[in-house]
Design a protein around this motif. Structure first.
Motif, PDB file in Angstrom:
ATOM      1  N   GLN A  58     -27.847  47.350  91.953  1.00 13.41           N
ATOM      2  CA  GLN A  58     -26.767  48.055  92.649  1.00 13.41           C
ATOM      3  C   GLN A  58     -25.561  47.150  92.762  1.00 13.41           C
ATOM      4  O   GLN A  58     -25.693  45.969  93.096  1.00 13.41           O
ATOM      5  CB  GLN A  58     -27.241  48.515  94.028  1.00 13.41           C
ATOM      6  N   LEU A  59     -24.401  47.717  92.487  1.00 15.91           N
ATOM      7  CA  LEU A  59     -23.143  46.967  92.510  1.00 15.91           C
ATOM      8  C   LEU A  59     -22.187  47.639  93.493  1.00 15.91           C
ATOM      9  O   LEU A  59     -22.006  48.863  93.441  1.00 15.91           O
ATOM     10  CB  LEU A  59     -22.515  46.945  91.119  1.00 15.91           C
ATOM     11  N   VAL A  60     -21.573  46.831  94.344  1.00 10.34           N
ATOM     12  CA  VAL A  60     -20.637  47.362  95.329  1.00 10.34           C
ATOM     13  C   VAL A  60     -19.338  46.570  95.250  1.00 10.34           C
ATOM     14  O   VAL A  60     -19.325  45.358  95.526  1.00 10.34           O
ATOM     15  CB  VAL A  60     -21.214  47.287  96.753  1.00 10.34           C
ATOM     16  N   GLU A  61     -18.264  47.262  94.869  1.00  9.43           N
ATOM     17  CA  GLU A  61     -16.954  46.626  94.775  1.00  9.43           C
ATOM     18  C   GLU A  61     -16.205  46.709  96.100  1.00  9.43           C
ATOM     19  O   GLU A  61     -16.420  47.639  96.886  1.00  9.43           O
ATOM     20  CB  GLU A  61     -16.085  47.295  93.690  1.00  9.43           C
ATOM     21  N   SER A  62     -15.312  45.766  96.306  1.00  8.70           N
ATOM     22  CA  SER A  62     -14.429  45.784  97.458  1.00  8.70           C
ATOM     23  C   SER A  62     -13.169  44.994  97.126  1.00  8.70           C
ATOM     24  O   SER A  62     -13.130  44.277  96.126  1.00  8.70           O
ATOM     25  CB  SER A  62     -15.115  45.189  98.696  1.00  8.70           C
ATOM     26  N   GLY A  63     -12.150  45.155  97.981  1.00  5.75           N
ATOM     27  CA  GLY A  63     -10.948  44.352  97.823  1.00  5.75           C
ATOM     28  C   GLY A  63      -9.749  45.075  97.260  1.00  5.75           C
ATOM     29  O   GLY A  63      -8.657  44.497  97.166  1.00  5.75           O
ATOM     30  N   GLY A  64      -9.927  46.324  96.887  1.00  3.26           N
ATOM     31  CA  GLY A  64      -8.788  47.074  96.372  1.00  3.26           C
ATOM     32  C   GLY A  64      -7.795  47.400  97.473  1.00  3.26           C
ATOM     33  O   GLY A  64      -8.051  47.170  98.660  1.00  3.26           O
ATOM     34  N   GLY A  65      -6.647  47.940  97.074  1.00  3.87           N
ATOM     35  CA  GLY A  65      -5.649  48.307  98.051  1.00  3.87           C
ATOM     36  C   GLY A  65      -4.328  48.646  97.415  1.00  3.87           C
ATOM     37  O   GLY A  65      -4.222  48.756  96.184  1.00  3.87           O
ATOM     38  N   LEU A  66      -3.321  48.829  98.271  1.00  5.68           N
ATOM     39  CA  LEU A  66      -1.962  49.156  97.842  1.00  5.68           C
ATOM     40  C   LEU A  66      -1.090  47.915  98.031  1.00  5.68           C
ATOM     41  O   LEU A  66      -1.001  47.391  99.151  1.00  5.68           O
ATOM     42  CB  LEU A  66      -1.419  50.316  98.671  1.00  5.68           C
ATOM     43  N   VAL A  67      -0.478  47.458  96.948  1.00  5.73           N
ATOM     44  CA  VAL A  67       0.381  46.278  97.010  1.00  5.73           C
ATOM     45  C   VAL A  67       1.651  46.541  96.207  1.00  5.73           C
ATOM     46  O   VAL A  67       1.704  47.466  95.406  1.00  5.73           O
ATOM     47  CB  VAL A  67      -0.321  45.015  96.467  1.00  5.73           C
ATOM     48  N   GLN A  68       2.629  45.677  96.423  1.00  2.00           N
ATOM     49  CA  GLN A  68       3.861  45.769  95.649  1.00  2.00           C
ATOM     50  C   GLN A  68       3.729  44.947  94.360  1.00  2.00           C
ATOM     51  O   GLN A  68       2.916  44.018  94.277  1.00  2.00           O
ATOM     52  CB  GLN A  68       5.042  45.268  96.475  1.00  2.00           C
ATOM     53  N   ALA A  69       4.547  45.276  93.398  1.00  3.38           N
ATOM     54  CA  ALA A  69       4.572  44.524  92.150  1.00  3.38           C
ATOM     55  C   ALA A  69       4.821  43.050  92.434  1.00  3.38           C
ATOM     56  O   ALA A  69       5.651  42.709  93.289  1.00  3.38           O
ATOM     57  CB  ALA A  69       5.640  45.080  91.221  1.00  3.38           C
ATOM     58  N   GLY A  70       4.086  42.195  91.731  1.00  4.52           N
ATOM     59  CA  GLY A  70       4.207  40.765  91.918  1.00  4.52           C
ATOM     60  C   GLY A  70       3.203  40.175  92.894  1.00  4.52           C
ATOM     61  O   GLY A  70       3.039  38.952  92.954  1.00  4.52           O
ATOM     62  N   ALA A  71       2.543  41.030  93.641  1.00  3.43           N
ATOM     63  CA  ALA A  71       1.571  40.570  94.631  1.00  3.43           C
ATOM     64  C   ALA A  71       0.236  40.242  93.965  1.00  3.43           C
ATOM     65  O   ALA A  71       0.063  40.412  92.747  1.00  3.43           O
ATOM     66  CB  ALA A  71       1.382  41.631  95.700  1.00  3.43           C
ATOM     67  N   SER A  72      -0.689  39.773  94.803  1.00  5.12           N
ATOM     68  CA  SER A  72      -2.028  39.406  94.326  1.00  5.12           C
ATOM     69  C   SER A  72      -3.089  40.156  95.111  1.00  5.12           C
ATOM     70  O   SER A  72      -2.874  40.540  96.271  1.00  5.12           O
ATOM     71  CB  SER A  72      -2.264  37.897  94.494  1.00  5.12           C
ATOM     72  N   LEU A  73      -4.221  40.360  94.479  1.00  2.46           N
ATOM     73  CA  LEU A  73      -5.406  40.912  95.114  1.00  2.46           C
ATOM     74  C   LEU A  73      -6.623  40.216  94.531  1.00  2.46           C
ATOM     75  O   LEU A  73      -6.596  39.777  93.376  1.00  2.46           O
ATOM     76  CB  LEU A  73      -5.545  42.415  94.847  1.00  2.46           C
ATOM     77  N   ARG A  74      -7.685  40.136  95.321  1.00  2.00           N
ATOM     78  CA  ARG A  74      -8.943  39.635  94.804  1.00  2.00           C
ATOM     79  C   ARG A  74     -10.025  40.701  95.013  1.00  2.00           C
ATOM     80  O   ARG A  74     -10.302  41.081  96.149  1.00  2.00           O
ATOM     81  CB  ARG A  74      -9.375  38.332  95.469  1.00  2.00           C
TER      82      ARG A  74
ATOM     83  N   GLN B   9     -19.269  51.834  92.154  1.00  2.00           N
ATOM     84  CA  GLN B   9     -18.592  53.107  92.426  1.00  2.00           C
ATOM     85  C   GLN B   9     -17.087  53.018  92.224  1.00  2.00           C
ATOM     86  O   GLN B   9     -16.418  54.047  92.186  1.00  2.00           O
ATOM     87  CB  GLN B   9     -18.901  53.561  93.856  1.00  2.00           C
ATOM     88  N   GLY B  10     -16.570  51.818  92.108  1.00  4.58           N
ATOM     89  CA  GLY B  10     -15.146  51.625  91.867  1.00  4.58           C
ATOM     90  C   GLY B  10     -14.353  51.369  93.131  1.00  4.58           C
ATOM     91  O   GLY B  10     -14.733  51.778  94.220  1.00  4.58           O
ATOM     92  N   THR B  11     -13.241  50.668  92.955  1.00  4.03           N
ATOM     93  CA  THR B  11     -12.309  50.414  94.057  1.00  4.03           C
ATOM     94  C   THR B  11     -10.892  50.632  93.537  1.00  4.03           C
ATOM     95  O   THR B  11     -10.552  50.200  92.432  1.00  4.03           O
ATOM     96  CB  THR B  11     -12.495  48.992  94.630  1.00  4.03           C
ATOM     97  N   GLN B  12     -10.089  51.314  94.347  1.00  2.00           N
ATOM     98  CA  GLN B  12      -8.745  51.699  93.904  1.00  2.00           C
ATOM     99  C   GLN B  12      -7.768  50.547  94.083  1.00  2.00           C
ATOM    100  O   GLN B  12      -7.707  49.935  95.161  1.00  2.00           O
ATOM    101  CB  GLN B  12      -8.257  52.905  94.701  1.00  2.00           C
ATOM    102  N   VAL B  13      -7.007  50.280  93.051  1.00  2.00           N
ATOM    103  CA  VAL B  13      -5.902  49.336  93.114  1.00  2.00           C
ATOM    104  C   VAL B  13      -4.626  50.095  92.762  1.00  2.00           C
ATOM    105  O   VAL B  13      -4.547  50.707  91.702  1.00  2.00           O
ATOM    106  CB  VAL B  13      -6.102  48.167  92.134  1.00  2.00           C
ATOM    107  N   THR B  14      -3.666  50.051  93.664  1.00  2.00           N
ATOM    108  CA  THR B  14      -2.398  50.725  93.439  1.00  2.00           C
ATOM    109  C   THR B  14      -1.274  49.712  93.593  1.00  2.00           C
ATOM    110  O   THR B  14      -1.183  49.030  94.614  1.00  2.00           O
ATOM    111  CB  THR B  14      -2.190  51.874  94.430  1.00  2.00           C
ATOM    112  N   VAL B  15      -0.438  49.612  92.566  1.00  2.00           N
ATOM    113  CA  VAL B  15       0.669  48.669  92.567  1.00  2.00           C
ATOM    114  C   VAL B  15       1.969  49.458  92.513  1.00  2.00           C
ATOM    115  O   VAL B  15       2.224  50.176  91.553  1.00  2.00           O
ATOM    116  CB  VAL B  15       0.587  47.702  91.372  1.00  2.00           C
ATOM    117  N   SER B  16       2.762  49.312  93.548  1.00  4.92           N
ATOM    118  CA  SER B  16       4.043  50.037  93.608  1.00  4.92           C
ATOM    119  C   SER B  16       5.162  49.176  93.037  1.00  4.92           C
ATOM    120  O   SER B  16       5.132  47.952  93.122  1.00  4.92           O
ATOM    121  CB  SER B  16       4.360  50.432  95.049  1.00  4.92           C
ATOM    122  N   SER B  17       6.161  49.841  92.491  1.00  5.29           N
ATOM    123  CA  SER B  17       7.284  49.114  91.869  1.00  5.29           C
ATOM    124  C   SER B  17       8.398  48.853  92.865  1.00  5.29           C
ATOM    125  O   SER B  17       8.386  49.339  93.979  1.00  5.29           O
ATOM    126  CB  SER B  17       7.825  49.923  90.696  1.00  5.29           C
TER     127      SER B  17
END
Length: 125
Positions: free
Chosen positions: A3-19, A117-125
């Motif tokens: 079983q695999l569980v992802e975490s750490g996604g989110g909404l960030v601005q362009a140029g930002a970082s996520l892990r 199950q996947g984690t959403q990453v959204t990068v706004s411009s």
């Protein structure tokens, strides 16, 4: 069964970082090839990065090379994807995948036996 569980996604601005993190069940994690794939709306799922179970072997899609770094911590049964300099085109659902006991690092979806199950990453411009 893994079983695999992802975490750490989110909404960030362009140029930002996520892990992103992917926690895996099972005692044989150290022998799994682990990978990240992503799927944007209306597009097919694509390979992002993978890490082998030994010798620190890694692979990256050209689109993320130099910006993303994959790593693993076997003591915690966890694989990470450090994403820097994010771009709007990185927006997608990110999936963790596992391939037990194979030496070669594959970029093919059908080579991986287990998926999160996947984690959403959204990068706004």
């Amino acid at each position: 069964q893994v079983q695999l569980v992802e975490s750490g996604g989110g909404l960030v601005q362009a140029g930002a970082s996520l892990r992103l993190s992917c926690a895996a069940s099972g005692r044989a994690f150290a022998s799994y090839t682990m990978a990240w794939f992503r799927q944007a709306p209306g597009k097919e799922r694509e390979f992002v990065s993978a890490i082998g179970w030994t010798l620190g072997r890694t692979a990256y899609a050209d689109s993320v090379k130099g910006r993303f770094t994959i790593s693993r911590e076997n003591a915690k049964n966890t694989v990470y994807l450090q994403m820097n300099s994010l771009k709007p085109e990185d927006t997608a659902v990110y999936y963790c995948a596992a391939q037990p006991g194979v030496w070669e690092i594959s970029r093919l979806i059908n080579e991986y036996d287990y998926w999160g199950q996947g984690t959403q990453v959204t990068v706004s411009s």
